[in-house]
Scaffold this motif. Sequence first.
Motif, PDB file in Angstrom:
ATOM      1  N   LEU A  46      -4.373   2.991  -6.942  1.00 46.57           N
ATOM      2  CA  LEU A  46      -5.236   2.839  -5.766  1.00 46.57           C
ATOM      3  C   LEU A  46      -6.178   1.649  -5.965  1.00 46.57           C
ATOM      4  O   LEU A  46      -6.477   0.903  -5.016  1.00 46.57           O
ATOM      5  N   ILE A  47      -6.630   1.459  -7.195  1.00 48.69           N
ATOM      6  CA  ILE A  47      -7.446   0.286  -7.502  1.00 48.69           C
ATOM      7  C   ILE A  47      -6.598  -0.972  -7.416  1.00 48.69           C
ATOM      8  O   ILE A  47      -7.050  -2.008  -6.908  1.00 48.69           O
ATOM      9  N   SER A  53      -3.863   6.016  -0.521  1.00 45.78           N
ATOM     10  CA  SER A  53      -4.227   7.390  -0.870  1.00 45.78           C
ATOM     11  C   SER A  53      -3.695   8.393   0.148  1.00 45.78           C
ATOM     12  O   SER A  53      -3.359   9.523  -0.211  1.00 45.78           O
ATOM     13  N   CYS A 100       0.824  -1.210   0.000  1.00 43.38           N
ATOM     14  CA  CYS A 100       0.000   0.000   0.000  1.00 43.38           C
ATOM     15  C   CYS A 100       0.858   1.260   0.000  1.00 43.38           C
ATOM     16  O   CYS A 100       0.561   2.233  -0.701  1.00 43.38           O
ATOM     17  N   GLY A 160      -9.133   7.804  -3.320  1.00 43.26           N
ATOM     18  CA  GLY A 160      -9.068   6.639  -2.445  1.00 43.26           C
ATOM     19  C   GLY A 160     -10.380   6.349  -1.756  1.00 43.26           C
ATOM     20  O   GLY A 160     -10.773   5.183  -1.593  1.00 43.26           O
ATOM     21  N   SER A 201      -6.397  -2.072  -3.841  1.00 39.99           N
ATOM     22  CA  SER A 201      -7.586  -2.785  -3.366  1.00 39.99           C
ATOM     23  C   SER A 201      -7.677  -4.191  -3.939  1.00 39.99           C
ATOM     24  O   SER A 201      -8.228  -5.089  -3.301  1.00 39.99           O
ATOM     25  N   ALA A 216      -6.924   0.876  -0.049  1.00 37.96           N
ATOM     26  CA  ALA A 216      -6.857   2.042  -0.935  1.00 37.96           C
ATOM     27  C   ALA A 216      -6.725   3.325  -0.134  1.00 37.96           C
ATOM     28  O   ALA A 216      -6.068   4.278  -0.574  1.00 37.96           O
ATOM     29  N   VAL A 268     -12.649   4.687  -4.290  1.00 32.09           N
ATOM     30  CA  VAL A 268     -12.231   3.294  -4.509  1.00 32.09           C
ATOM     31  C   VAL A 268     -12.649   2.422  -3.340  1.00 32.09           C
ATOM     32  O   VAL A 268     -13.123   1.290  -3.522  1.00 32.09           O
ATOM     33  N   GLU A 269     -12.503   2.930  -2.121  1.00 30.07           N
ATOM     34  CA  GLU A 269     -12.917   2.167  -0.935  1.00 30.07           C
ATOM     35  C   GLU A 269     -14.410   1.869  -0.974  1.00 30.07           C
ATOM     36  O   GLU A 269     -14.839   0.766  -0.626  1.00 30.07           O
ATOM     37  N   THR A 314       1.508   6.642  -6.719  1.00 28.63           N
ATOM     38  CA  THR A 314       0.321   7.429  -7.048  1.00 28.63           C
ATOM     39  C   THR A 314       0.633   8.919  -7.009  1.00 28.63           C
ATOM     40  O   THR A 314       0.129   9.698  -7.830  1.00 28.63           O
TER      41      THR A 314
END
Length: 206
Positions: free
Chosen positions: A61-62, A78, A20, A94, A65, A74, A97-98, A27
């Motif tokens: 970020l995807i 982020s 992460c 983020g 996850s 994510a 995405v979450e 990112t």
Amino acid sequence: MPRTRPRNAVGFTTRSLLICVVLGAATAVLIHLARFVGVLLFGAAPWLGKPSALIPYFVLLIVASLLVPRFGSALIASLVGTVVGIGTMALMAGLMVEVGFAIARSVQRRTSGELAPFGDRRWLVWAMLAGCLVGLNSFALLFTFKEFQALPAGLMLAGLGVRIVAGIAYGWLAWVTVRGLLSAGLKLDGPSRRSVPAPSSSGSAS
């Protein structure tokens, strides 16, 4: 007795946290690029800028996850992207995405009782949904700029369409990236492969 990897209070292993963090730092680089391209485009085409939908700044970020299918993966990425990227673009993406993957995990547990393995095709539609949510959020933020508010409705709809299509495409790209990493031998904790029972050794010794 099999050894278990140490986990913290929220269920992340050291490896998953490291994934992460690395994806969050990467990112930030994409965010700086998207911000730069967005400023260049905003004067001539406000519906394409701030941030530019042409740069996949949230794709990793995807990926986070998909590689770490736990709530908060994510968000952790982020937060790193927000600190390194100096801005809230990563954090907003983020959160979207979450939301998308929280729905995905809930639906999968209700329908099959467990999460799909890493890289499984069942994750593809949820990756594209997450990308679409980021695109919708990005479009909504455009209304904070007077230049965008002054555009004709047709160009506003074009901006919406570009962000939805880009979000879906970047979700697909994230899924393909994860498939490639798994094919290259990336080891993860969780349902990465359908486990096959090892043959019993009780009868091998005679």
